[in-house]
Every structure is written in C-alpha cells, then in structure tokens.
Design a protein around this motif. Sequence first.
Motif, PDB file in Angstrom:
ATOM      1  N   GLU A 155       0.837  -1.214   0.000  1.00 37.92           N
ATOM      2  CA  GLU A 155       0.000   0.000   0.000  1.00 37.92           C
ATOM      3  C   GLU A 155       0.868   1.259   0.000  1.00 37.92           C
ATOM      4  O   GLU A 155       0.596   2.218  -0.722  1.00 37.92           O
ATOM      5  N   ILE A 158       2.388   1.884  -3.435  1.00 33.62           N
ATOM      6  CA  ILE A 158       1.409   2.461  -4.372  1.00 33.62           C
ATOM      7  C   ILE A 158       1.266   3.964  -4.141  1.00 33.62           C
ATOM      8  O   ILE A 158       1.320   4.761  -5.087  1.00 33.62           O
ATOM      9  N   ILE A 159       1.096   4.347  -2.889  1.00 33.89           N
ATOM     10  CA  ILE A 159       0.909   5.764  -2.560  1.00 33.89           C
ATOM     11  C   ILE A 159       2.145   6.577  -2.931  1.00 33.89           C
ATOM     12  O   ILE A 159       2.041   7.650  -3.535  1.00 33.89           O
ATOM     13  N   ASN A 161       4.567   5.928  -5.088  1.00 33.06           N
ATOM     14  CA  ASN A 161       4.756   6.005  -6.545  1.00 33.06           C
ATOM     15  C   ASN A 161       3.737   6.930  -7.197  1.00 33.06           C
ATOM     16  O   ASN A 161       4.070   7.696  -8.102  1.00 33.06           O
ATOM     17  N   LYS A 162       2.501   6.879  -6.732  1.00 28.06           N
ATOM     18  CA  LYS A 162       1.434   7.706  -7.304  1.00 28.06           C
ATOM     19  C   LYS A 162       1.671   9.196  -7.023  1.00 28.06           C
ATOM     20  O   LYS A 162       1.475  10.036  -7.889  1.00 28.06           O
ATOM     21  N   ASP A 163       2.102   9.500  -5.812  1.00 27.55           N
ATOM     22  CA  ASP A 163       2.241  10.896  -5.388  1.00 27.55           C
ATOM     23  C   ASP A 163       3.619  11.490  -5.646  1.00 27.55           C
ATOM     24  O   ASP A 163       3.826  12.683  -5.452  1.00 27.55           O
ATOM     25  N   SER A 165       5.587  12.492  -8.122  1.00 29.67           N
ATOM     26  CA  SER A 165       5.837  13.660  -8.975  1.00 29.67           C
ATOM     27  C   SER A 165       5.150  14.930  -8.485  1.00 29.67           C
ATOM     28  O   SER A 165       5.510  16.028  -8.900  1.00 29.67           O
ATOM     29  N   ASN A 166       4.204  14.811  -7.572  1.00 39.32           N
ATOM     30  CA  ASN A 166       3.447  15.975  -7.100  1.00 39.32           C
ATOM     31  C   ASN A 166       4.031  16.629  -5.854  1.00 39.32           C
ATOM     32  O   ASN A 166       3.425  17.556  -5.330  1.00 39.32           O
TER      33      ASN A 166
END
Length: 183
Positions: A155, A158-159, A161-163, A165-166
């Motif tokens: 989990e 996932i978080i 990697n998803k976040d 670039s932001n």
Amino acid sequence: MSSELQKKLDYVSPCRASRSLLSGEILENHSLFDELVAACFLTSDKNHHRACWILEFVCYEELLWMQPHVDFFCSNLKHLKEESAIRPIAKVIQLLIKSHYKKAENCILLSEENLQNCIEASFDWLINDVKVATKAYSIRTLYVLGNHYDWIHPELKIILNKDFSNHSAAYKAVAKEVLKKIK
C-alpha cells in the motif's frame, strides 16, 4: 489544565530554544507530564499545539514516560486537525513504533489496537494535505510497521509512486529512500 502549565505554554514560541526551555522544566518535574499529554489532545485549547511541541522534545529524552499514556495517546490521534500539532505527534509516533519493535528491556509496549491507531493516523496524514515533515515521519513509521504487517509495504509503495511527482524534493528524498528499502 493547571494554571502553572497553561501559563508556561502561553509563552512557548516555535523557536527551538523556547521549546527546549519548557521541555527541560517538564523533564525536571515529572509530575507535569500527565497534564502535558492531556493538553496535547485538548483541541479546544489554544495551546494544545504548543503542548505537542513540548511532548516531542520530552519524548526524545524520556520516551518511557509515555508507557502509561499510550492507550490515551493512540486512541486520540484521530482528533488532531491542526498541522502544528500533527507534525510533532507524527514524530512521537515514529519514536514509539521504533521503540516497540526494538524488543529491548526498556522499550514501549503497544497493544494491537495502539498499533492499528498509529497505522490509521500515519496513512491519513500521508494521503491528506499536510506538510512534508509530517508525511516524512508517516512514511518512515509505515515502513517500520510494514516489516510486521505484510499489507503495509504494498500500500505504501502504491501511494509513494502515485504521489511522487506531485511533491517537494524533501518528500521525494524520503520516498526514494523507503521505496529502495521496500524493493
């Protein structure tokens, strides 16, 4: 809250010297510690965030003082909403979790419910709009917890990697460090 501690909290500023001064007084007067912990979660009080600042500093020196308070502390994490209170509490959680898993003679013992409350708070702070320091403490805490709960690392990965670039360079540095350890 006693007028003694309340008055002292009124004069605490964000500067390190000011926080160190009051934490030193608490360290010298253990009887104020119970009240300090309670003050951290008295969110209606204008100084509850200052109490959190002091708690963080005291926990660096005397983390074991938290043992009688862990049930109260962990069950009230969800009530914190103010960023300046959440950041130091996220650091205290990190200290508690690291101590718990040391399994040494002098370590903090956390119940399964305490651990679940810490996991929930850390994930909440990681995915919500809080400052990078809180996110960094949460990432590191979740990494340690993920060594004991097999569902956390996937989990967290996932978080992160998803976040990735932001976020800021500081967030990216912590995320890279933890992602490297997870793989």
